[in-house]
Design a protein around this motif. Structure first.
Motif, mmCIF file in Angstrom:
data_model
loop_
_atom_site.group_PDB
_atom_site.id
_atom_site.type_symbol
_atom_site.label_atom_id
_atom_site.label_comp_id
_atom_site.label_asym_id
_atom_site.label_seq_id
_atom_site.Cartn_x
_atom_site.Cartn_y
_atom_site.Cartn_z
ATOM 1 N N ALA A 1 -1.956 6.505 10.084
ATOM 2 C CA ALA A 1 -0.653 5.963 10.788
ATOM 3 C C ALA A 1 0.641 6.297 9.925
ATOM 4 C CB ALA A 1 -0.917 4.513 11.069
ATOM 5 N N LEU A 2 0.526 6.370 8.798
ATOM 6 C CA LEU A 2 1.941 6.108 7.905
ATOM 7 C C LEU A 2 3.007 5.096 8.292
ATOM 8 C CD1 LEU A 2 2.268 10.155 7.542
ATOM 9 C CD2 LEU A 2 1.262 8.470 5.816
ATOM 10 N N GLN A 3 2.421 4.199 8.852
ATOM 11 C CA GLN A 3 3.180 2.844 9.236
ATOM 12 C C GLN A 3 2.300 1.737 9.047
ATOM 13 O OE1 GLN A 3 6.178 2.494 11.024
ATOM 14 N NE2 GLN A 3 5.452 0.625 10.305
ATOM 15 N N THR A 4 2.971 0.723 8.516
ATOM 16 C CA THR A 4 2.526 -0.586 8.044
ATOM 17 C C THR A 4 2.411 -1.243 9.332
ATOM 18 O OG1 THR A 4 3.212 -0.346 5.891
ATOM 19 C CG2 THR A 4 2.408 -2.791 6.736
ATOM 20 N N SER A 5 1.028 -1.806 9.651
ATOM 21 C CA SER A 5 0.788 -2.816 10.548
ATOM 22 C C SER A 5 0.409 -4.080 10.050
ATOM 23 C CB SER A 5 0.184 -2.324 11.691
ATOM 24 O OG SER A 5 0.644 -1.195 12.582
ATOM 25 N N TYR A 6 -0.008 -5.057 10.887
ATOM 26 C CA TYR A 6 -0.239 -6.491 10.371
ATOM 27 C C TYR A 6 -1.605 -7.032 11.006
ATOM 28 C CZ TYR A 6 4.296 -5.570 8.254
ATOM 29 O OH TYR A 6 5.318 -4.934 7.670
ATOM 30 N N VAL A 7 -1.963 -8.035 10.344
ATOM 31 C CA VAL A 7 -3.411 -8.464 11.069
ATOM 32 C C VAL A 7 -3.344 -10.253 10.686
ATOM 33 C CG1 VAL A 7 -5.897 -8.688 10.968
ATOM 34 C CG2 VAL A 7 -4.598 -6.501 10.702
ATOM 35 N N ALA A 8 -3.452 -10.948 11.603
ATOM 36 C CA ALA A 8 -3.741 -12.336 11.499
ATOM 37 C C ALA A 8 -5.407 -12.383 11.596
ATOM 38 C CB ALA A 8 -3.276 -13.120 12.679
ATOM 39 N N TYR B 1 0.486 -13.213 9.892
ATOM 40 C CA TYR B 1 -0.073 -11.718 9.720
ATOM 41 C C TYR B 1 -0.089 -11.302 8.377
ATOM 42 C CZ TYR B 1 -0.270 -11.722 14.766
ATOM 43 O OH TYR B 1 -0.498 -11.828 16.172
ATOM 44 N N THR B 2 -0.762 -11.929 7.667
ATOM 45 C CA THR B 2 -0.867 -11.583 6.167
ATOM 46 C C THR B 2 -1.306 -10.518 5.822
ATOM 47 O OG1 THR B 2 -2.799 -13.086 5.967
ATOM 48 C CG2 THR B 2 -0.442 -14.372 5.759
ATOM 49 N N LYS B 3 -2.172 -9.914 6.394
ATOM 50 C CA LYS B 3 -2.855 -8.742 5.929
ATOM 51 C C LYS B 3 -2.100 -7.441 6.496
ATOM 52 C CE LYS B 3 -7.429 -6.394 6.198
ATOM 53 N NZ LYS B 3 -7.583 -6.127 4.717
ATOM 54 N N ARG B 4 -1.992 -6.663 5.424
ATOM 55 C CA ARG B 4 -1.250 -5.137 5.835
ATOM 56 C C ARG B 4 -2.447 -4.331 5.997
ATOM 57 N NH1 ARG B 4 4.669 -4.725 3.511
ATOM 58 N NH2 ARG B 4 5.019 -6.770 3.454
ATOM 59 N N ILE B 5 -2.168 -3.300 7.124
ATOM 60 C CA ILE B 5 -2.999 -2.267 7.197
ATOM 61 C C ILE B 5 -2.087 -0.964 7.474
ATOM 62 C CG2 ILE B 5 -4.933 -3.420 8.005
ATOM 63 C CD1 ILE B 5 -4.181 -2.789 11.054
ATOM 64 N N SER B 6 -2.641 0.253 7.195
ATOM 65 C CA SER B 6 -1.989 1.476 7.589
ATOM 66 C C SER B 6 -2.713 2.179 8.478
ATOM 67 C CB SER B 6 -1.881 2.319 6.283
ATOM 68 O OG SER B 6 -3.247 2.464 5.842
ATOM 69 N N ARG B 7 -3.296 1.508 9.632
ATOM 70 C CA ARG B 7 -4.142 2.188 10.926
ATOM 71 C C ARG B 7 -3.525 1.585 11.848
ATOM 72 N NH1 ARG B 7 -5.229 4.352 6.363
ATOM 73 N NH2 ARG B 7 -7.124 4.060 5.462
ATOM 74 N N SER C 1 4.731 13.184 4.647
ATOM 75 C CA SER C 1 5.980 12.547 4.702
ATOM 76 C C SER C 1 6.091 11.150 4.370
ATOM 77 C CB SER C 1 6.379 12.884 6.465
ATOM 78 O OG SER C 1 5.724 11.855 7.156
ATOM 79 N N THR C 2 7.125 10.488 4.104
ATOM 80 C CA THR C 2 7.417 9.209 3.653
ATOM 81 C C THR C 2 6.916 8.195 4.506
ATOM 82 O OG1 THR C 2 9.382 9.695 2.596
ATOM 83 C CG2 THR C 2 8.955 7.634 2.787
ATOM 84 N N PRO C 3 5.839 7.332 4.081
ATOM 85 C CA PRO C 3 5.625 6.172 5.096
ATOM 86 C C PRO C 3 6.447 5.309 5.452
ATOM 87 C CG PRO C 3 3.739 6.492 3.084
ATOM 88 C CD PRO C 3 5.216 7.277 2.638
ATOM 89 N N ASP C 4 6.376 4.619 6.592
ATOM 90 C CA ASP C 4 7.144 3.699 7.240
ATOM 91 C C ASP C 4 8.592 4.353 7.394
ATOM 92 O OD1 ASP C 4 5.146 1.510 7.239
ATOM 93 O OD2 ASP C 4 5.517 1.261 4.997
ATOM 94 N N ALA C 5 8.752 5.460 7.442
ATOM 95 C CA ALA C 5 10.029 6.034 7.526
ATOM 96 C C ALA C 5 10.197 6.861 8.968
ATOM 97 C CB ALA C 5 10.461 6.988 6.468
ATOM 98 N N ASN C 6 9.342 7.241 9.688
ATOM 99 C CA ASN C 6 9.202 8.044 10.846
ATOM 100 C C ASN C 6 9.822 9.238 10.544
ATOM 101 O OD1 ASN C 6 8.172 6.097 12.558
ATOM 102 N ND2 ASN C 6 10.167 4.787 12.300
ATOM 103 N N HIS C 7 9.364 10.231 9.513
ATOM 104 C CA HIS C 7 10.087 11.387 9.086
ATOM 105 C C HIS C 7 8.966 12.507 9.435
ATOM 106 C CE1 HIS C 7 12.970 9.772 6.133
ATOM 107 N NE2 HIS C 7 13.494 9.568 7.361
#
Length: 439
Positions: free
Chosen positions: A152-159, A174-180, A210-216
């Motif tokens: 994903a190259l994007q941080t999402s979150y899980v509760a 939503y304390t858990k971070r995922i990259s999927r 490309s840089t994660p969480d940057a939409n590049h």
């Protein structure tokens, strides 16, 4: 630059049979794909959890609908709650007042059979272009392997204790971070977008390097150019994907309909796929097989009234899987892409990113260090190459010649309008073709 942009809009508007520049302004709002990810595999289910997926829209609208997938699952997927909201800055918080419950045939829950996708009811929620949208999915039980997108190259979150949390504007749970990305495969918007362009490929399109969480990623960069002209960009890249055989995710030809042709409002397909076949195991060294696959792909797109841009395969010397035999295959495949006459336009990414001192290598300024993928500067270079290929393509002449007068089948998935059946689990509504696009 402004002139190129105007030319691009005019040419893209001429993509479908019977289209002329007289339809530059849509007569009414319609559905267009604004964001996509292609299922790449499965991961263990997260029973009882709520996953807050962060997705970045390309074009805006007055309403959204969400595409959710159980395409690679082996059991029925039970979704206990789904919500959407605009994202508040970074993190899992929603903009106050924007959270909406997503329904399916009016119900807040849905069961998706294995091997299928579903699309939600329209959700009234104005969204601007380039907005981050939170798509939260709560799964009350274990529905087996979860269809997801790995890179994903994007941080999402899980509760992890997710019951009731899909409706939270506050993201504190939503304390858990995922990259999927879990389950979500697309977001359509209703508005006055002119259509969408699908970027179809492997890790080079998926954004590796490309840089994660940057939409590049290069499709993101392309979207920045096209959004001002109300053209969406959908990223159907899968890291590890192949043209000729299954790899990470189904092969390009197997997934073409679900990940590209069936998406809402698609008017052009940009194909950068094949390097994993060259460097993979077993290696695919018959350039004729690539040519046959490209011809099949283009013919299927043309049958849906969709134009196709072929992108040349980029250098990879220095990558561990590089071989001189593979390089020779790459050169033969690129010769076909450039001169085979199959594609409606060609974006020569190879020429754009190769090192003039050693054309078998990526230019050092574009290389993130693995000698295969692109850094942010390389992604920008590829996006610019694709943009110029779209702008220079003789779409109008192509349409007038009759060569592309394939029409769009009435069963093609796409927007809902009056008289069009509403989609249920595993079914996407057929397209309503604007009258101005019909012969």
């Amino acid at each position: 630059m402004a002139k190129v942009g105007r030319v691009l809009v005019v040419l893209l508007l001429g993509m479908l049979p019977g289209t002329t520049t007289a339809v530059a302004e849509p007569a009414s709002a319609r559905w267009t794909g604004s964001w996509e990810t292609a299922p790449s595999g499965t991961a263990p289910a997260l029973p009882g959890a709520a996953v807050r997926n962060v997705v970045h829209l390309s074009v805006g609208g007055t309403a959204v609908r969400v595409r959710l997938g159980n395409r690679l699952g082996t059991a029925s997927l039970s979704l206990g709650a789904v919500t959407v909201a605009l994202r508040r800055a970074a993190g899992p918080d929603a903009v106050p007042g924007t959270l909406r419950t997503v329904t399916f045939h009016g119900a807040p829950t849905v069961t998706v059979p294995p091997g299928q996708d579903t699309v939600s009811d329209p959700v009234p929620l104005p969204v601007p272009a380039a907005a981050d949208l939170l798509v939260t999915v709560y799964t009350p039980g274990d529905s087996g392997p979860a269809t997801y997108h790995h890179t994903a190259l994007q941080t999402s979150y899980v509760a992890l204790a997710g019951e009731g949390r899909a409706a939270d504007e506050d993201g504190a749970a939503y304390t858990k971070r995922i990259s999927r990305w879990y389950y979500v495969t697309g977001v359509d918007v209703r508005g006055h977008a002119r259509g969408s362009v699908v970027a179809f490929g492997d890790s080079l399109t998926d954004g590796n390097g490309s840089t994660p969480d940057a939409n590049h990623r290069w499709p993101d960069r392309l979207a920045e150019h096209l959004s001002a002209h109300r053209l969406g960009v959908l990223n159907a890249g899968i890291a590890g994907n192949r043209l000729l055989r299954d790899g990470s995710g189904p092969s390009a030809l197997v997934r073409l309909d679900a990940d590209a042709l069936d998406r809402a409002g698609v008017r052009a397909l940009v194909v950068l796929e094949g390097i994993n076949d060259i460097k993979g195991t077993p290696e695919a060294n018959d350039a004729a097989a690539y040519a046959d696959a490209y011809r099949t792909l283009v013919a299927r797109a043309h049958a849906r009234g969709i134009r196709v841009v072929g992108v040349t395969l980029t250098p990879y010397r220095g990558y561990p899987a590089y071989t001189d035999v593979g390089e020779a295959v790459r050169q033969r495949v690129n010769a076909f892409i450039r001169g085979g006459g199959t594609f409606d336009a060609v974006a020569d990414a190879d020429a754009a990113v190769r090192d003039p001192a050693d054309p078998t290598r990526i230019l050092p300024g574009y290389d993130p260090g693995d000698h295969l993928h692109f850094n942010d500067a390389g992604m920008t270079a590829v996006a610019e190459t694709v943009r110029l290929a779209l702008a220079r393509a003789p779409w109008a002449d192509f349409a007038r010649s009759g060569h592309a007068d394939h029409g769009r089948p009435s069963s093609a998935p796409g927007p809902r309008t009056a008289g069009i059946p509403r989609p249920g689990p595993g079914r996407v509504a057929p397209a309503a073709v604007p009258r101005s696009w019909r012969r």
